[in-house]
Motif scaffolding. Structure first.
Motif, PDB file in Angstrom:
ATOM      1  N   PRO A 132      -4.758  -1.882  -3.811  1.00 26.02           N
ATOM      2  CA  PRO A 132      -3.877  -1.252  -4.805  1.00 26.02           C
ATOM      3  C   PRO A 132      -2.977  -0.219  -4.140  1.00 26.02           C
ATOM      4  N   TRP A 147      -9.461  -0.761  -7.170  1.00 33.04           N
ATOM      5  CA  TRP A 147      -8.595  -1.098  -8.303  1.00 33.04           C
ATOM      6  C   TRP A 147      -9.071  -0.391  -9.569  1.00 33.04           C
ATOM      7  N   LEU A 149       1.088   0.255  -7.848  1.00 28.85           N
ATOM      8  CA  LEU A 149       0.638   1.134  -8.927  1.00 28.85           C
ATOM      9  C   LEU A 149       1.820   1.803  -9.625  1.00 28.85           C
TER      10      LEU A 149
END
Length: 465
Positions: free
Chosen positions: A401, A440, A406
Protein backbone atom coordinates in the motif's frame (compact mmCIF):
# COMPACT_ATOMS: atom_id res chain seq x y z
CA UNK A 1 -10.76 18.02 20.15
CA UNK A 2 -9.54 19.79 17.02
CA UNK A 3 -10.55 23.44 16.51
CA UNK A 4 -13.36 24.17 14.12
CA UNK A 5 -12.31 25.41 10.70
CA UNK A 6 -13.76 28.88 10.03
CA UNK A 7 -16.33 29.10 7.28
CA UNK A 8 -14.83 30.27 4.00
CA UNK A 9 -17.83 32.55 3.49
CA UNK A 10 -16.55 34.73 6.35
CA UNK A 11 -13.23 35.36 4.61
CA UNK A 12 -12.68 38.81 3.15
CA UNK A 13 -10.99 39.32 -0.24
CA UNK A 14 -7.86 40.40 1.65
CA UNK A 15 -7.90 37.11 3.59
CA UNK A 16 -8.02 35.09 0.38
CA UNK A 17 -5.11 36.96 -1.21
CA UNK A 18 -3.24 36.74 2.10
CA UNK A 19 -3.60 32.94 2.21
CA UNK A 20 -2.57 32.72 -1.43
CA UNK A 21 0.61 34.68 -0.71
CA UNK A 22 1.37 32.46 2.31
CA UNK A 23 1.03 29.32 0.14
CA UNK A 24 3.29 30.88 -2.50
CA UNK A 25 5.98 31.60 0.09
CA UNK A 26 5.82 28.01 1.35
CA UNK A 27 6.34 26.65 -2.16
CA UNK A 28 9.05 29.24 -2.90
CA UNK A 29 11.24 27.42 -0.37
CA UNK A 30 11.28 24.41 -2.67
CA UNK A 31 8.39 22.65 -0.95
CA UNK A 32 5.91 21.83 -3.73
CA UNK A 33 2.73 20.83 -1.93
CA UNK A 34 0.65 17.81 -2.79
CA UNK A 35 -2.14 19.60 -4.61
CA UNK A 36 -3.90 17.13 -6.90
CA UNK A 37 -7.20 17.40 -5.05
CA UNK A 38 -6.88 21.19 -4.75
CA UNK A 39 -6.21 21.58 -8.49
CA UNK A 40 -9.14 19.32 -9.31
CA UNK A 41 -11.49 21.42 -7.15
CA UNK A 42 -10.13 24.65 -8.63
CA UNK A 43 -10.68 23.43 -12.18
CA UNK A 44 -14.16 22.18 -11.33
CA UNK A 45 -15.03 25.60 -9.87
CA UNK A 46 -14.23 27.34 -13.15
CA UNK A 47 -13.31 31.00 -13.52
CA UNK A 48 -10.18 32.68 -14.80
CA UNK A 49 -6.62 31.82 -13.77
CA UNK A 50 -6.64 34.18 -10.77
CA UNK A 51 -9.84 32.69 -9.37
CA UNK A 52 -8.48 29.16 -9.75
CA UNK A 53 -5.20 30.04 -8.05
CA UNK A 54 -7.12 31.57 -5.14
CA UNK A 55 -9.35 28.48 -4.87
CA UNK A 56 -6.32 26.17 -4.93
CA UNK A 57 -4.62 28.17 -2.17
CA UNK A 58 -7.80 28.15 -0.08
CA UNK A 59 -8.11 24.37 -0.39
CA UNK A 60 -4.47 23.85 0.62
CA UNK A 61 -4.75 26.31 3.52
CA UNK A 62 -7.87 24.56 4.79
CA UNK A 63 -6.19 21.15 4.54
CA UNK A 64 -2.88 22.17 6.15
CA UNK A 65 -4.32 24.27 8.97
CA UNK A 66 -3.32 27.71 7.74
CA UNK A 67 -6.96 28.76 7.59
CA UNK A 68 -7.24 28.20 11.35
CA UNK A 69 -3.86 29.90 11.83
CA UNK A 70 -5.21 32.94 9.96
CA UNK A 71 -8.13 33.12 12.36
CA UNK A 72 -5.75 32.92 15.34
CA UNK A 73 -3.56 35.65 13.85
CA UNK A 74 -6.52 37.95 13.27
CA UNK A 75 -7.67 37.45 16.86
CA UNK A 76 -4.14 38.18 18.08
CA UNK A 77 -3.94 41.30 15.90
CA UNK A 78 -7.27 42.53 17.24
CA UNK A 79 -6.18 41.99 20.83
CA UNK A 80 -2.86 43.73 20.14
CA UNK A 81 -4.68 46.72 18.64
CA UNK A 82 -6.96 46.87 21.70
CA UNK A 83 -3.93 46.92 24.02
CA UNK A 84 -2.29 49.69 21.97
CA UNK A 85 -5.53 51.68 21.99
CA UNK A 86 -5.71 51.47 25.80
CA UNK A 87 -2.05 52.49 26.00
CA UNK A 88 -2.78 55.47 23.70
CA UNK A 89 -5.64 56.64 25.92
CA UNK A 90 -3.50 56.35 29.06
CA UNK A 91 -0.70 58.26 27.32
CA UNK A 92 -3.15 61.01 26.42
CA UNK A 93 -4.25 61.23 30.03
CA UNK A 94 -0.61 61.59 31.04
CA UNK A 95 -0.13 64.43 28.56
CA UNK A 96 -3.12 66.28 30.01
CA UNK A 97 -1.83 65.92 33.56
CA UNK A 98 1.63 67.11 32.49
CA UNK A 99 0.12 70.15 30.75
CA UNK A 100 -2.17 71.40 33.56
CA UNK A 101 -0.43 70.13 36.66
CA UNK A 102 -2.14 69.90 40.04
CA UNK A 103 -3.86 73.32 39.90
CA UNK A 104 -1.78 74.80 42.72
CA UNK A 105 0.58 76.70 40.44
CA UNK A 106 -0.52 78.73 37.39
CA UNK A 107 -0.34 76.99 34.02
CA UNK A 108 2.33 78.26 31.66
CA UNK A 109 0.48 78.29 28.33
CA UNK A 110 3.55 77.54 26.23
CA UNK A 111 4.73 74.70 28.45
CA UNK A 112 1.20 73.32 28.30
CA UNK A 113 1.17 73.49 24.49
CA UNK A 114 4.60 71.89 24.36
CA UNK A 115 3.43 69.00 26.56
CA UNK A 116 0.27 68.47 24.54
CA UNK A 117 1.56 68.94 20.99
CA UNK A 118 5.34 68.70 21.07
CA UNK A 119 5.87 64.94 20.65
CA UNK A 120 2.87 64.65 18.35
CA UNK A 121 4.18 67.31 15.96
CA UNK A 122 7.70 65.85 15.98
CA UNK A 123 6.40 62.36 15.13
CA UNK A 124 4.14 63.82 12.46
CA UNK A 125 7.16 65.57 10.90
CA UNK A 126 9.22 62.36 11.02
CA UNK A 127 6.38 60.41 9.37
CA UNK A 128 6.10 63.00 6.62
CA UNK A 129 9.84 62.92 5.92
CA UNK A 130 9.81 59.11 5.89
CA UNK A 131 7.07 59.08 3.26
CA UNK A 132 8.92 61.64 1.13
CA UNK A 133 12.09 59.56 1.33
CA UNK A 134 10.20 56.35 0.53
CA UNK A 135 10.94 54.74 3.89
CA UNK A 136 7.85 53.33 5.60
CA UNK A 137 9.28 53.41 9.11
CA UNK A 138 6.20 52.83 11.25
CA UNK A 139 7.34 52.18 14.80
CA UNK A 140 3.79 51.76 16.10
CA UNK A 141 3.02 49.36 13.24
CA UNK A 142 6.09 47.27 14.06
CA UNK A 143 5.03 47.14 17.68
CA UNK A 144 1.58 46.03 16.58
CA UNK A 145 3.04 43.27 14.39
CA UNK A 146 5.25 42.06 17.25
CA UNK A 147 2.31 41.93 19.63
CA UNK A 148 0.17 40.16 17.00
CA UNK A 149 2.80 37.44 16.53
CA UNK A 150 3.12 37.08 20.29
CA UNK A 151 -0.62 36.80 20.93
CA UNK A 152 -1.42 34.52 17.96
CA UNK A 153 0.16 31.50 19.74
CA UNK A 154 0.14 29.37 16.60
CA UNK A 155 3.36 28.20 14.99
CA UNK A 156 1.65 28.06 11.59
CA UNK A 157 0.81 31.77 11.89
CA UNK A 158 4.53 32.64 11.69
CA UNK A 159 4.32 32.41 7.88
CA UNK A 160 1.37 34.78 7.72
CA UNK A 161 3.13 37.95 8.91
CA UNK A 162 5.76 38.08 6.08
CA UNK A 163 3.08 37.04 3.58
CA UNK A 164 0.87 39.96 4.60
CA UNK A 165 3.79 42.39 4.49
CA UNK A 166 4.81 41.30 0.96
CA UNK A 167 1.21 41.42 -0.23
CA UNK A 168 0.67 44.96 1.05
CA UNK A 169 3.96 46.17 -0.40
CA UNK A 170 3.19 44.66 -3.82
CA UNK A 171 -0.28 46.19 -3.84
CA UNK A 172 1.09 49.54 -2.55
CA UNK A 173 -1.12 49.33 0.50
CA UNK A 174 1.61 49.28 3.13
CA UNK A 175 1.82 53.09 3.41
CA UNK A 176 -1.93 53.37 3.88
CA UNK A 177 -1.90 50.61 6.49
CA UNK A 178 1.01 52.14 8.40
CA UNK A 179 -0.56 55.59 8.20
CA UNK A 180 -3.94 54.31 9.38
CA UNK A 181 -2.46 52.53 12.40
CA UNK A 182 -0.08 55.35 13.33
CA UNK A 183 -2.49 58.25 12.85
CA UNK A 184 -5.34 56.31 14.42
CA UNK A 185 -3.37 55.60 17.59
CA UNK A 186 -2.16 59.19 17.81
CA UNK A 187 -5.74 60.37 17.33
CA UNK A 188 -6.80 58.20 20.28
CA UNK A 189 -3.96 59.67 22.33
CA UNK A 190 -5.03 63.23 21.58
CA UNK A 191 -8.69 62.46 22.16
CA UNK A 192 -7.80 60.94 25.53
CA UNK A 193 -5.87 64.09 26.40
CA UNK A 194 -8.76 66.28 25.21
CA UNK A 195 -11.28 64.36 27.32
CA UNK A 196 -9.15 64.72 30.45
CA UNK A 197 -8.48 68.40 29.73
CA UNK A 198 -12.21 69.04 29.66
CA UNK A 199 -12.69 67.04 32.85
CA UNK A 200 -9.89 68.81 34.73
CA UNK A 201 -10.92 72.27 33.56
CA UNK A 202 -14.51 71.54 34.60
CA UNK A 203 -13.55 70.42 38.11
CA UNK A 204 -10.46 72.55 38.91
CA UNK A 205 -9.65 76.25 38.77
CA UNK A 206 -6.54 77.03 36.75
CA UNK A 207 -4.74 80.31 36.21
CA UNK A 208 -2.84 80.87 32.94
CA UNK A 209 0.40 82.82 32.55
CA UNK A 210 3.32 83.23 30.19
CA UNK A 211 6.84 83.91 31.35
CA UNK A 212 9.98 85.22 29.67
CA UNK A 213 13.32 86.78 30.50
CA UNK A 214 14.65 87.76 27.09
CA UNK A 215 11.58 88.57 25.00
CA UNK A 216 9.21 91.47 25.31
CA UNK A 217 5.47 91.28 25.80
CA UNK A 218 4.73 92.40 22.23
CA UNK A 219 6.36 89.21 20.89
CA UNK A 220 4.04 87.06 22.98
CA UNK A 221 1.00 89.10 22.01
CA UNK A 222 1.69 88.50 18.30
CA UNK A 223 2.47 84.80 18.78
CA UNK A 224 -0.60 84.04 20.90
CA UNK A 225 -2.92 85.91 18.58
CA UNK A 226 -1.40 84.15 15.54
CA UNK A 227 -1.89 80.72 17.12
CA UNK A 228 -5.46 81.57 18.06
CA UNK A 229 -6.50 82.98 14.67
CA UNK A 230 -7.70 79.67 13.17
CA UNK A 231 -9.36 78.43 16.38
CA UNK A 232 -11.14 81.83 16.61
CA UNK A 233 -12.75 81.12 13.23
CA UNK A 234 -14.16 77.94 14.74
CA UNK A 235 -15.68 79.84 17.67
CA UNK A 236 -12.97 79.50 20.30
CA UNK A 237 -12.16 82.55 22.43
CA UNK A 238 -9.15 84.72 21.64
CA UNK A 239 -7.50 86.80 24.45
CA UNK A 240 -6.97 90.45 23.57
CA UNK A 241 -3.64 92.25 23.91
CA UNK A 242 -4.44 93.71 27.33
CA UNK A 243 -5.34 90.27 28.75
CA UNK A 244 -2.19 88.73 27.28
CA UNK A 245 0.04 91.43 28.81
CA UNK A 246 -1.72 91.08 32.16
CA UNK A 247 -1.13 87.33 32.14
CA UNK A 248 2.57 87.95 31.77
CA UNK A 249 2.67 89.86 35.05
CA UNK A 250 0.57 87.71 37.38
CA UNK A 251 -1.96 84.91 37.42
CA UNK A 252 -5.35 86.46 36.79
CA UNK A 253 -8.11 85.80 39.29
CA UNK A 254 -10.76 87.06 36.87
CA UNK A 255 -13.09 84.11 36.03
CA UNK A 256 -13.68 85.51 32.55
CA UNK A 257 -9.94 85.59 31.85
CA UNK A 258 -9.61 81.99 33.01
CA UNK A 259 -12.38 80.93 30.62
CA UNK A 260 -10.86 82.80 27.70
CA UNK A 261 -7.43 81.26 28.23
CA UNK A 262 -8.92 77.78 28.69
CA UNK A 263 -10.91 78.15 25.46
CA UNK A 264 -7.80 79.42 23.63
CA UNK A 265 -5.73 76.46 24.84
CA UNK A 266 -8.41 73.95 23.86
CA UNK A 267 -8.88 75.59 20.46
CA UNK A 268 -5.16 75.53 19.60
CA UNK A 269 -4.91 71.91 20.79
CA UNK A 270 -7.88 70.80 18.69
CA UNK A 271 -6.99 72.73 15.54
CA UNK A 272 -3.25 71.96 15.48
CA UNK A 273 -3.33 68.55 17.18
CA UNK A 274 -6.59 66.64 16.95
CA UNK A 275 -7.84 67.92 13.60
CA UNK A 276 -4.69 67.08 11.52
CA UNK A 277 -4.59 63.54 12.93
CA UNK A 278 -8.30 63.11 12.24
CA UNK A 279 -7.94 64.26 8.63
CA UNK A 280 -4.88 62.06 8.07
CA UNK A 281 -6.67 59.05 9.57
CA UNK A 282 -9.64 59.59 7.24
CA UNK A 283 -7.30 60.00 4.26
CA UNK A 284 -5.47 56.75 5.08
CA UNK A 285 -8.77 54.96 5.61
CA UNK A 286 -9.96 56.12 2.18
CA UNK A 287 -6.69 55.03 0.55
CA UNK A 288 -6.85 51.65 2.30
CA UNK A 289 -10.41 50.92 1.20
CA UNK A 290 -9.75 52.15 -2.32
CA UNK A 291 -6.68 49.93 -2.55
CA UNK A 292 -8.57 46.86 -1.34
CA UNK A 293 -10.94 47.20 -4.28
CA UNK A 294 -8.05 46.79 -6.73
CA UNK A 295 -6.47 43.71 -5.13
CA UNK A 296 -5.10 41.33 -7.75
CA UNK A 297 -2.48 38.62 -8.08
CA UNK A 298 0.73 39.28 -9.96
CA UNK A 299 0.27 36.49 -12.48
CA UNK A 300 3.73 37.14 -13.92
CA UNK A 301 5.36 35.56 -10.86
CA UNK A 302 7.10 32.25 -11.73
CA UNK A 303 5.09 30.31 -9.13
CA UNK A 304 1.80 31.29 -10.80
CA UNK A 305 3.13 30.73 -14.31
CA UNK A 306 3.96 27.14 -13.36
CA UNK A 307 0.34 26.63 -12.26
CA UNK A 308 -1.14 27.99 -15.48
CA UNK A 309 -0.90 24.75 -17.46
CA UNK A 310 -2.44 22.71 -14.63
CA UNK A 311 -5.23 25.08 -13.65
CA UNK A 312 -6.02 26.43 -17.10
CA UNK A 313 -5.43 23.72 -19.74
CA UNK A 314 -4.85 24.71 -23.34
CA UNK A 315 -8.23 23.34 -24.38
CA UNK A 316 -9.98 25.73 -21.99
CA UNK A 317 -7.84 28.72 -22.96
CA UNK A 318 -8.63 28.10 -26.63
CA UNK A 319 -12.31 27.76 -25.87
CA UNK A 320 -12.55 24.11 -27.01
CA UNK A 321 -15.27 22.37 -25.08
CA UNK A 322 -15.04 18.61 -25.57
CA UNK A 323 -16.81 16.82 -22.77
CA UNK A 324 -15.38 13.54 -21.67
CA UNK A 325 -17.65 10.51 -22.12
CA UNK A 326 -19.95 10.01 -19.18
CA UNK A 327 -19.95 6.89 -17.09
CA UNK A 328 -23.04 4.90 -18.03
CA UNK A 329 -24.54 4.30 -14.61
CA UNK A 330 -23.72 7.70 -13.00
CA UNK A 331 -26.59 10.10 -13.42
CA UNK A 332 -25.87 13.84 -13.38
CA UNK A 333 -27.58 14.57 -10.09
CA UNK A 334 -25.41 17.58 -9.12
CA UNK A 335 -22.12 18.20 -7.39
CA UNK A 336 -23.05 17.59 -3.76
CA UNK A 337 -22.79 14.22 -2.09
CA UNK A 338 -26.36 14.50 -0.81
CA UNK A 339 -27.57 14.44 -4.41
CA UNK A 340 -25.26 11.65 -5.58
CA UNK A 341 -26.66 8.57 -7.28
CA UNK A 342 -25.57 5.35 -8.93
CA UNK A 343 -22.99 2.70 -8.07
CA UNK A 344 -19.50 2.40 -9.48
CA UNK A 345 -16.74 -0.23 -9.43
CA UNK A 346 -13.16 0.77 -10.12
CA UNK A 347 -9.86 -1.10 -9.87
CA UNK A 348 -6.40 0.30 -9.18
CA UNK A 349 -3.32 -1.11 -10.96
CA UNK A 350 -4.44 -4.72 -11.29
CA UNK A 351 -2.23 -7.34 -12.87
CA UNK A 352 -3.10 -7.89 -16.53
CA UNK A 353 -3.33 -11.64 -15.90
CA UNK A 354 -6.36 -11.20 -13.64
CA UNK A 355 -9.74 -11.50 -15.34
CA UNK A 356 -11.45 -8.13 -14.92
CA UNK A 357 -14.12 -6.93 -14.50
CA UNK A 358 -16.26 -9.60 -12.81
CA UNK A 359 -19.84 -10.15 -13.80
CA UNK A 360 -21.72 -7.12 -12.57
CA UNK A 361 -25.38 -6.87 -11.58
CA UNK A 362 -27.56 -4.45 -13.46
CA UNK A 363 -27.18 -0.81 -12.43
CA UNK A 364 -23.47 -1.02 -11.55
CA UNK A 365 -21.02 0.84 -13.76
CA UNK A 366 -17.45 -0.27 -14.38
CA UNK A 367 -14.82 2.49 -14.45
CA UNK A 368 -12.12 0.06 -15.53
CA UNK A 369 -8.62 -0.49 -14.20
CA UNK A 370 -6.77 2.74 -13.42
CA UNK A 371 -3.19 2.23 -14.57
CA UNK A 372 -2.06 5.68 -15.74
CA UNK A 373 -2.14 9.27 -14.56
CA UNK A 374 -4.41 10.26 -17.43
CA UNK A 375 -6.98 7.61 -16.49
CA UNK A 376 -6.95 8.72 -12.86
CA UNK A 377 -7.37 12.39 -13.69
CA UNK A 378 -10.14 11.63 -16.15
CA UNK A 379 -12.11 9.65 -13.57
CA UNK A 380 -11.60 12.25 -10.85
CA UNK A 381 -12.86 14.95 -13.18
CA UNK A 382 -15.92 12.84 -13.94
CA UNK A 383 -16.62 12.16 -10.27
CA UNK A 384 -16.36 15.86 -9.43
CA UNK A 385 -19.34 16.41 -11.75
CA UNK A 386 -21.24 13.16 -11.18
CA UNK A 387 -20.49 11.74 -7.71
CA UNK A 388 -21.78 8.19 -7.16
CA UNK A 389 -23.82 7.15 -4.16
CA UNK A 390 -21.68 4.01 -3.67
CA UNK A 391 -18.12 3.41 -4.81
CA UNK A 392 -16.25 0.10 -4.57
CA UNK A 393 -12.46 0.30 -5.09
CA UNK A 394 -10.76 -2.99 -5.92
CA UNK A 395 -7.08 -3.35 -4.94
CA UNK A 396 -4.56 -6.12 -5.27
CA UNK A 397 -3.25 -6.85 -1.74
CA UNK A 398 -0.17 -8.53 -3.21
CA UNK A 399 1.13 -5.01 -3.88
CA UNK A 400 2.34 -2.83 -1.02
CA UNK A 401 0.00 0.00 0.00
CA UNK A 402 2.24 2.78 -1.28
CA UNK A 403 1.56 6.45 -0.63
CA UNK A 404 0.41 7.20 -4.16
CA UNK A 405 -2.22 4.45 -4.17
CA UNK A 406 -3.53 5.48 -0.75
CA UNK A 407 -3.72 9.13 -1.84
CA UNK A 408 -5.71 8.09 -4.92
CA UNK A 409 -8.06 5.99 -2.79
CA UNK A 410 -8.61 8.95 -0.46
CA UNK A 411 -9.36 11.27 -3.41
CA UNK A 412 -11.78 8.80 -4.92
CA UNK A 413 -13.51 8.35 -1.56
CA UNK A 414 -14.04 12.10 -1.24
CA UNK A 415 -16.06 12.04 -4.46
CA UNK A 416 -18.65 9.47 -3.32
CA UNK A 417 -21.32 9.38 -0.64
CA UNK A 418 -20.14 5.94 0.57
CA UNK A 419 -16.95 4.05 -0.26
CA UNK A 420 -15.58 0.57 0.38
CA UNK A 421 -12.27 -1.01 -0.56
CA UNK A 422 -12.28 -4.55 -1.93
CA UNK A 423 -9.04 -6.40 -1.22
CA UNK A 424 -9.11 -9.03 -3.94
CA UNK A 425 -8.41 -12.68 -3.08
CA UNK A 426 -5.32 -14.44 -4.34
CA UNK A 427 -5.33 -16.29 -7.65
CA UNK A 428 -5.80 -20.06 -7.48
CA UNK A 429 -2.61 -21.71 -6.29
CA UNK A 430 -1.25 -18.53 -4.73
CA UNK A 431 -1.28 -17.25 -1.14
CA UNK A 432 -1.39 -13.69 0.16
CA UNK A 433 1.42 -12.33 2.31
CA UNK A 434 -0.04 -11.96 5.81
CA UNK A 435 2.24 -9.03 6.69
CA UNK A 436 1.38 -7.17 3.51
CA UNK A 437 -2.32 -7.79 4.03
CA UNK A 438 -1.94 -6.44 7.58
CA UNK A 439 -0.29 -3.33 6.16
CA UNK A 440 -3.34 -2.80 3.93
CA UNK A 441 -5.67 -3.20 6.90
CA UNK A 442 -3.69 -0.72 8.95
CA UNK A 443 -3.45 1.85 6.13
CA UNK A 444 -7.17 1.67 5.34
CA UNK A 445 -7.92 1.96 9.03
CA UNK A 446 -5.98 5.21 9.12
CA UNK A 447 -8.04 6.45 6.18
CA UNK A 448 -11.17 5.36 8.10
CA UNK A 449 -12.40 3.44 5.08
CA UNK A 450 -14.28 0.13 5.43
CA UNK A 451 -12.76 -2.78 3.55
CA UNK A 452 -13.64 -6.36 2.76
CA UNK A 453 -11.60 -9.41 1.76
CA UNK A 454 -14.56 -10.88 -0.11
CA UNK A 455 -16.73 -9.56 -2.89
CA UNK A 456 -18.89 -6.56 -1.91
CA UNK A 457 -20.99 -6.45 -5.05
CA UNK A 458 -24.15 -6.99 -3.01
CA UNK A 459 -23.43 -3.81 -1.03
CA UNK A 460 -22.54 -2.02 -4.22
CA UNK A 461 -25.84 -3.02 -5.80
CA UNK A 462 -28.24 -2.46 -2.88
CA UNK A 463 -26.37 -0.37 -0.28
CA UNK A 464 -26.32 -3.13 2.38
CA UNK A 465 -24.78 -6.56 2.87
Amino acid sequence: MSPAIPATSTLTPLDRYWLCEAIRLREARGERLEDRAAIRLARAGGGDLQQRILQRALSLAERDGQLIALQHYRHGAGLAMLLLALLALLTGAGLAFAALGDGVRPVNVFWALGSLLGVNLIMLLISGLSLLLGNDNGLLTRLWRWLSDLLARDARAAQLAPALLLLLQRQRLSRWAIGLVSNGLWLLTLLGALALLLLLMSTHRYGFVWETTLLGSNSFVGLIQALGALPALAGFSQPDAQMIRASGDLALNDPLARQVWASWLLGVFIVFGVLPRLLLSLLCLWGWRHGLKSLALDLSLPAYQLLRSELLPDSERLGIVSAAPELPAILPGGHTLEQSSGALLVAIELDGKRAWPPALPAGIADAGNLDSREQRQHLLDQLSRFPPARLLIACDPRRSPDRGSLALIAELAQSAAATRVWLLPAEPGEALDADRLSDWHQALGQLQLPYADSASLTWLESGHD
